[in-house]
Structures are given as structure tokens and as C-alpha cells.
Design an enzyme around this catalytic site. Structure first.
Site, short mmCIF file in Angstrom:
data_model
loop_
_atom_site.label_atom_id
_atom_site.label_comp_id
_atom_site.label_asym_id
_atom_site.label_seq_id
_atom_site.Cartn_x
_atom_site.Cartn_y
_atom_site.Cartn_z
CB SER A 250 -87.80 33.97 -9.29
OG SER A 250 -89.02 34.44 -8.74
CG HIS B 10 -89.15 30.55 -11.61
ND1 HIS B 10 -89.31 29.19 -11.78
CD2 HIS B 10 -89.75 30.84 -10.42
CE1 HIS B 10 -89.96 28.68 -10.76
NE2 HIS B 10 -90.24 29.66 -9.91
CG ASP C 156 -92.32 32.37 -8.48
OD1 ASP C 156 -92.29 31.13 -8.40
OD2 ASP C 156 -91.29 33.08 -8.49
CG MET D 273 -97.54 33.03 -5.66
SD MET D 273 -96.64 33.72 -4.26
CE MET D 273 -94.95 33.36 -4.76
CG HIS E 173 -93.37 27.63 -9.15
ND1 HIS E 173 -92.57 28.05 -8.10
CD2 HIS E 173 -94.10 26.59 -8.67
CE1 HIS E 173 -92.81 27.30 -7.05
NE2 HIS E 173 -93.73 26.41 -7.36
CG MET F 110 -96.41 28.20 -5.88
SD MET F 110 -95.18 29.43 -5.39
CE MET F 110 -94.94 30.26 -6.96
CG MET G 216 -91.34 24.21 -3.65
SD MET G 216 -90.97 25.64 -4.69
CE MET G 216 -90.73 26.94 -3.49
N GLY H 22 -94.34 30.95 -1.50
CA GLY H 22 -95.17 32.11 -1.19
C GLY H 22 -94.43 33.44 -1.26
CG PHE H 23 -93.82 35.38 1.14
CD1 PHE H 23 -94.53 36.55 0.87
CD2 PHE H 23 -94.43 34.37 1.87
CE1 PHE H 23 -95.83 36.70 1.34
CE2 PHE H 23 -95.72 34.51 2.34
CZ PHE H 23 -96.43 35.68 2.09
N GLY I 48 -87.00 35.76 -0.86
CA GLY I 48 -86.13 36.24 0.20
C GLY I 48 -86.12 35.41 1.47
CG ASP J 27 -88.48 28.27 -6.70
OD1 ASP J 27 -87.89 29.29 -6.32
OD2 ASP J 27 -89.65 28.29 -7.14
N GLY J 28 -85.82 28.55 -4.22
CA GLY J 28 -85.97 29.18 -2.91
C GLY J 28 -84.67 29.33 -2.15
N GLY J 29 -84.31 30.57 -1.89
CA GLY J 29 -83.13 30.82 -1.06
C GLY J 29 -81.80 30.47 -1.72
N GLY K 79 -84.26 34.52 -7.04
CA GLY K 79 -85.03 35.74 -6.94
C GLY K 79 -84.24 36.83 -6.27
C1 DX5 Z 1 -91.28 31.21 -3.76
C2 DX5 Z 1 -91.11 31.22 -5.24
C3 DX5 Z 1 -89.73 31.44 -5.67
C4 DX5 Z 1 -89.16 32.75 -5.22
C5 DX5 Z 1 -87.73 32.50 -4.98
O1 DX5 Z 1 -92.52 30.76 -3.46
O2 DX5 Z 1 -91.54 29.99 -5.80
O3 DX5 Z 1 -89.58 31.28 -7.08
O4 DX5 Z 1 -89.29 33.78 -6.14
O5 DX5 Z 1 -87.19 33.64 -4.46
P1 DX5 Z 1 -85.82 33.63 -3.66
O6 DX5 Z 1 -84.76 33.17 -4.65
O7 DX5 Z 1 -85.65 35.06 -3.26
O8 DX5 Z 1 -85.97 32.69 -2.52
ZN ZN Z 2 -90.98 29.64 -7.93
#
Ligand code: DX5
Ligand code: ZN
Length: 224
Positions: free
Chosen positions: A14, A39, A41, A43, A72, A74, A143, A148-149, A151, A181-183, A203
């Protein structure tokens, strides 16, 4: 199970966490390290409390890489913008179940226009909500953070949701891919694959390092 262990995991870096002043170099780095998808994102500052980029940026990025572009969205009312993202060069478009009233209609529309159609669910949305649309999905995106973010900390309950999605998909639409997706990083990638994930978005665990490609190689070797 044997079937799962021989499947190739898809890595989807991402670029939300990438350094855009060096974006060409950063994309080339993860591409050389074996990433299959990129990927992206999107937003809108309404569905999520952050704003990123639109079709113009994706159109320009398209010139940099032959990787599968995995958008993706959002954004609220994604049906208003999917054509713009499709013509910008997205191969797969995933939108949120929570962001539109007519998800099934949009899935069918995407597919009929040659795009792989994905449905994403937020952490509070149960997998059961996918029951009546699963045959219309090419991707289910679970998810594992609130969108949204980059990290954020991984929400452990996502592992159980991947197992539930795996059971539903195996029974009703085995070609559908499960993306998480996420963390995600070295601490949970293997667990997610074993739970049934096909594609892992990463990401911060890649772009939080100076050489994201080296980091991807390292994570791939750790979970091999
Ligand atoms: C969050 C995004 C993710 C994000 C993941 O809303 O959809 O794709 O970039 O980032 P990490 O892997 O850092 O959680
Ligand atoms: Zn994403």
C-alpha cells in the site's frame, strides 16, 4: 490444509505509507521484490477522516508499473466515481459495503465493465453481511484496522473473520480472493495465510523502511 499451503500469496504493498517524493523508486523496489499488486487507497475525507488521491494520480502512476492496480475506495457513494478509476487504469476496484446502498448493483456493474469487483468490510461489519452478494464478488477485503490511516495496530478479531470468509467462499464462490488490510507485517502474515487469506496489504511494514523491497523479501522469506 494442502490446498492452502500450495497457494501463492499475493503481496499488495500500500503506497499510502510511501514517500511520494520518491514514488517511482519505491514502486520499482517492491515490484522487483515480487509484489504482484499495488494497493491504492482512495480516501474522500467523508467515509474516512483522511484524504488521499483521485483518478489523475492513479493515471500517472499507471505509467510507472505493470503491476495489478488494486484500488481500495474509502469514499461515500463509490458508484459515482468507479468509471473514473476504471479508465485511470485500475484492474481491481474494491469499495465498502458501508459506503453504498446498492452494493450488489455496483459489483455487477464493475464486472460487466471488465474490472475485478471487490467488497470491503469495516471491523464492525460481520462476514454474514456478505452472504447474499458473495457470488458477485471477485475479492472480499477484510479490514483489520479502521480505515483511514497507515501504521495502526492490527485488530486480532480479523483473523477469525478471515476464517469465516474462507468457509463462506469455499462453499459458494471458490474463485473469490480474500484480501486483508491493516497492521499486517511479519508478526501476523503467516497466521492470516493459514486462516485463509489470499492477498496481504502492507503499508507501514514495508514503506516504513528505507528499502521497502528488501523488507518485502525479508517478510516473504520469514513466512515461506
Ligand atoms: C488503511 C488503508 C490501508 C493502509 C494499510 O485505511 O486501507 O491500506 O495503507 O497500512 P498499514 O499496513 O500501515 O496498516
Ligand atoms: Zn487499503
Amino acid at each position: 490444509m494442502v490446498q492452502q499451503s500450495v497457494k501463492t500469496t499475493i503481496f499488495a504493498p500500500s503506497i499510502l505509507a510511501a514517500d511520494f517524493a520518491r514514488i517511482a523508486e519505491q514502486i520499482a523496489s517492491v515490484q522487483a521484490a515480487g509484489a504482484q499488486w499495488l494497493h491504492l487507497d482512495v480516501m474522500d475525507g467523508r467515509f474516512v477522516p483522511n484524504i488521499t488521491w483521485g483518478p489523475k494520480i492513479i493515471h500517472d502512476l499507471r505509467k510507472l508499473s505493470p503491476l495489478i492496480f488494486d484500488a481500495h475506495l474509502m469514499i461515500v457513494e463509490p458508484e459515482r466515481y468507479v468509471d473514473d478509476f476504471r479508465t485511470a487504469g485500475c484492474d481491481r476496484i474494491t469499495f465498502h459495503l458501508e459506503a453504498t446502498v446498492h452494493a450488489q448493483r455496483l459489483l455487477v456493474y464493475l464486472r460487466s465493465n471488465g474490472v475485478k469487483a471487490g467488497l470491503a468490510i469495516n471491523p464492525q461489519t460481520p462476514v454474514a453481511m456478505l452472504q447474499d452478494v458473495i457470488e458477485d464478488c471477485d475479492t472480499v477485503l477484510v479490514m483489520s484496522v479502521n480505515p483511514g490511516f497507515s501504521g495502526q495496530a492490527f485488530i486480532e478479531h480479523a483473523i477469525e473473520k478471515v476464517r469465516e470468509a474462507r468457509a463462506l467462499i469455499d462453499e459458494r464462490n471458490p474463485d473469490c480472493l480474500i484480501e486483508v488490510d491493516g497492521g499486517i507485517g511479519e508478526s501476523n502474515a503467516r497466521t492470516l495465510i493459514d486462516a485463509g487469506a489470499d492477498a496481504l496489504v502492507m503499508g507501514h511494514s514495508l514503506f516504513g523502511h528505507d528499502d521497502p523491497g528488501e523488507q518485502l523479501r525479508r517478510i516473504r522469506s520469514l513466512i515461506a
